[in-house]
Design a protein around this motif. Structure first.
Motif: not given
Length: 111
Positions: A26-29, A46-62
């Motif tokens: 999806l990063a290319g899109y 999107l490019e980092s998907a699957g590279t770390s065990a867990e990624t947490t994104i704050p609600a405002a950024e989401a």
């Protein structure tokens, strides 16, 4: 195969599971559909998907990411399969933001 499981998803358990490759693609899109000033943070995520065990994104950024993902999903050049992944990610990000909770991505070795 590596998968990314997101919170606030559409299934019974409130999760969505996507292949890491589908999310990374999806990063290319995003780079093709969004203005420069907003696309890079989303593309890097999107490019980092699957590279770390867990990624947490704050609600405002989401909330912001949800809007961008929905734009990618509805763009005329986004292929149907990628659009579905972008829409599902956008919807789960929007639910996390609406609930004021962080949106979490967890990497799993199998779905």
């Amino acid at each position: 195969m590596t998968f990314v499981q997101t919170t606030h998803g559409a299934d019974f358990f409130g999760q969505d599971t996507h292949t890491a490759k589908a999310v990374r693609d999806l990063a290319g899109y995003a780079r093709g559909c969004l203005p420069y000033d907003v696309r890079e943070p989303l593309a890097r995520l999107l490019e980092s998907a699957g590279t770390s065990a867990e990624t947490t994104i704050p609600a405002a950024e989401a909330a912001t990411l949800a809007d961008h993902l929905r734009t990618v999903a509805s763009h005329r050049f986004t292929k149907a399969k990628a659009a579905k992944v972008a829409r599902l990610l956008g919807d789960s990000a929007a639910r996390a933001a609406a609930e004021g909770e962080p949106w979490t991505w967890t990497t799993t070795p199998n779905g």
